[in-house]
Design a protein around this motif. Structure first.
Motif, PDB file in Angstrom:
ATOM      1  N   THR A 233      32.905  31.085  41.066  1.00 20.53           N
ATOM      2  CA  THR A 233      33.978  30.502  41.838  1.00 20.53           C
ATOM      3  C   THR A 233      35.075  30.096  40.865  1.00 20.53           C
ATOM      4  OG1 THR A 233      34.499  28.883  43.575  1.00 20.53           O
ATOM      5  CG2 THR A 233      33.077  28.136  41.789  1.00 20.53           C
TER       6      THR A 233
ATOM      7  N   ALA B  87      36.076  40.313  38.559  1.00 18.91           N
ATOM      8  CA  ALA B  87      35.990  39.054  39.306  1.00 18.91           C
ATOM      9  C   ALA B  87      37.175  38.152  39.008  1.00 18.91           C
ATOM     10  CB  ALA B  87      34.681  38.342  38.978  1.00 18.91           C
TER      11      ALA B  87
ATOM     12  N   TRP C 167      40.796  38.813  40.837  1.00 20.48           N
ATOM     13  CA  TRP C 167      41.109  38.287  42.169  1.00 20.48           C
ATOM     14  C   TRP C 167      40.943  36.784  42.242  1.00 20.48           C
ATOM     15  CZ3 TRP C 167      43.667  42.110  43.548  1.00 20.48           C
ATOM     16  CH2 TRP C 167      43.222  43.429  43.416  1.00 20.48           C
TER      17      TRP C 167
ATOM     18  N   ARG D  23      38.666  34.719  43.275  1.00 19.31           N
ATOM     19  CA  ARG D  23      38.155  34.125  44.503  1.00 19.31           C
ATOM     20  C   ARG D  23      36.630  34.160  44.449  1.00 19.31           C
ATOM     21  NH1 ARG D  23      41.153  38.809  46.884  1.00 19.31           N
ATOM     22  NH2 ARG D  23      39.717  40.574  47.037  1.00 19.31           N
TER      23      ARG D  23
ATOM     24  N   THR E   3      32.930  34.960  44.448  1.00 15.47           N
ATOM     25  CA  THR E   3      32.332  36.289  44.549  1.00 15.47           C
ATOM     26  C   THR E   3      30.940  36.278  43.948  1.00 15.47           C
ATOM     27  OG1 THR E   3      32.751  38.637  44.101  1.00 15.47           O
ATOM     28  CG2 THR E   3      33.216  37.110  42.329  1.00 15.47           C
TER      29      THR E   3
ATOM     30  N   LEU F  85      30.668  43.725  42.905  1.00 19.86           N
ATOM     31  CA  LEU F  85      31.149  42.482  43.489  1.00 19.86           C
ATOM     32  C   LEU F  85      30.986  42.505  45.000  1.00 19.86           C
ATOM     33  CD1 LEU F  85      34.507  42.033  41.510  1.00 19.86           C
ATOM     34  CD2 LEU F  85      32.207  41.268  40.873  1.00 19.86           C
ATOM     35  N   SER F  86      30.580  41.372  45.547  1.00 18.49           N
ATOM     36  CA  SER F  86      30.492  41.226  47.000  1.00 18.49           C
ATOM     37  C   SER F  86      30.917  39.812  47.362  1.00 18.49           C
ATOM     38  CB  SER F  86      29.069  41.521  47.495  1.00 18.49           C
ATOM     39  OG  SER F  86      28.126  40.718  46.831  1.00 18.49           O
ATOM     40  N   PRO F  87      31.325  39.593  48.622  1.00 19.17           N
ATOM     41  CA  PRO F  87      31.807  38.254  48.991  1.00 19.17           C
ATOM     42  C   PRO F  87      30.721  37.192  48.817  1.00 19.17           C
ATOM     43  CG  PRO F  87      32.437  39.894  50.632  1.00 19.17           C
ATOM     44  CD  PRO F  87      31.467  40.569  49.709  1.00 19.17           C
TER      45      PRO F  87
END
Length: 292
Positions: free
Chosen positions: A32, A140, A143, A145, A147, A156-158
């Motif tokens: 994060t 990561a 962006w 955000r 992940t 990478l995934s939410p």
């Protein structure tokens, strides 16, 4: 001229597996980002160059190996067309070699600024590939955000839905070598499973987040403390404070973070730490983002 934040990266957990034949370690990590970090500025220039200022400027070099310049040159190559010449200013507000993804974050900020200000016809996938080529945290940090990173950091995934978390970042002022931390981990053989842990669909409160994270871990924490005992002193201090819901090392150290129930608790903890240990770098922040 345009500027953007390069937010500090925090690993809420970091599971590291045994190295493969090439020496690379698979991982699973929930990353994060903070509402505090370095600041990158782009402007027209006569040559692609970099000026560094800020409280930690003296610890960095502006030579060709700096990730901001490497990012800029990689994006120019990816554009496959003439690109206006730009220079960069980096306000280095994060400690160097601190487990906060500073270099990758600075590179990501430079890539976002170049694409936007120069209106380069490069889509998200190509931009992410350039960022990933610069390091394991590159994609990561591009962006900035929350992940979940798996594989070698490239998958990478939410993240699960998280509340914005009030936190305090603390660094004892000791640079921690990531290669040395991994050497200690390899020597110990204390590798963890990198299978994705059970993930809640949503976490609503800081208390729930801390309870879930408490059964997870940072596999680099013990070797980081072995490399830099001052990091262990920070952890011990944070874990003894009443405002701390969870304290952990971020990345390979040497920054630790404490999650708190609210901004009031985080502010109180930060103020007390600054009085207790004036030589430590202490920053109250919010984790969650995206802030970039």
């Amino acid at each position: 001229m345009a500027s953007t934040l390069a937010p500090a990266k925090v690993n809420l957990f970091l599971h590291v597996g045994a190295p493969d034949a090439s020496g690379y370690h698979p991982l699973c990590s929930l990353m994060t980002f903070a509402d505090y970090g370095d600041v990158v500025t782009i402007a027209e220039a006569e040559a692609v160059d970099l000026v560094i200022d800020g409280p930690f400027a003296a610890e960095l070099s502006s030579d060709d190996d700096n990730l901001v310049l490497r990012a800029a040159r990689a994006l120019i190559a990816e554009a496959r067309r003439p690109v206006p010449v730009v220079g960069f200013r980096l306000e280095k507000r994060l400690p160097v070699a601190s487990g906060l993804g500073g270099g990758s974050g600075d590179a990501g900020a430079a890539l976002r600024l170049m694409r936007e200000t120069l209106r380069l016809p490069i889509d998200d996938a190509r931009l992410e590939a350039v960022a990933a080529s610069l390091g394991a945290d590159g994609a990561a940090c591009l962006w900035a955000r929350p992940t979940l990173a798996e594989g070698y950091g490239e998958r990478l995934s939410p993240a699960p839905a998280l509340p914005v978390l009030d936190a305090v970042l603390v660094n004892p002022g000791v640079a921690v070598s990531t290669p040395e931390v991994y050497r200690r981990l390899d020597a110990s053989g204390a590798f963890g499973s990198v299978e994705r842990p059970p993930m809640p669909e949503a976490i609503e409160t800081p208390q729930e987040a801390a309870a879930w994270l408490s059964v997870l871990r940072n596999d680099l924490e013990a070797p980081a403390v072995a490399v830099a005992p001052a990091v262990g002193a920070v952890l011990e201090t944070l874990r003894a404070e009443p405002e701390t819901l969870l304290a952990r090392v971020s990345g390979s150290g040497g920054t630790c973070f404490a999650l708190c129930a609210s901004d009031i608790e985080a502010e109180g903890l930060a103020e007390r730490l600054e009085a207790m240990a004036p030589d430590w770098w202490v920053r109250r922040c919010r984790l969650g983002g995206p802030w970039a």
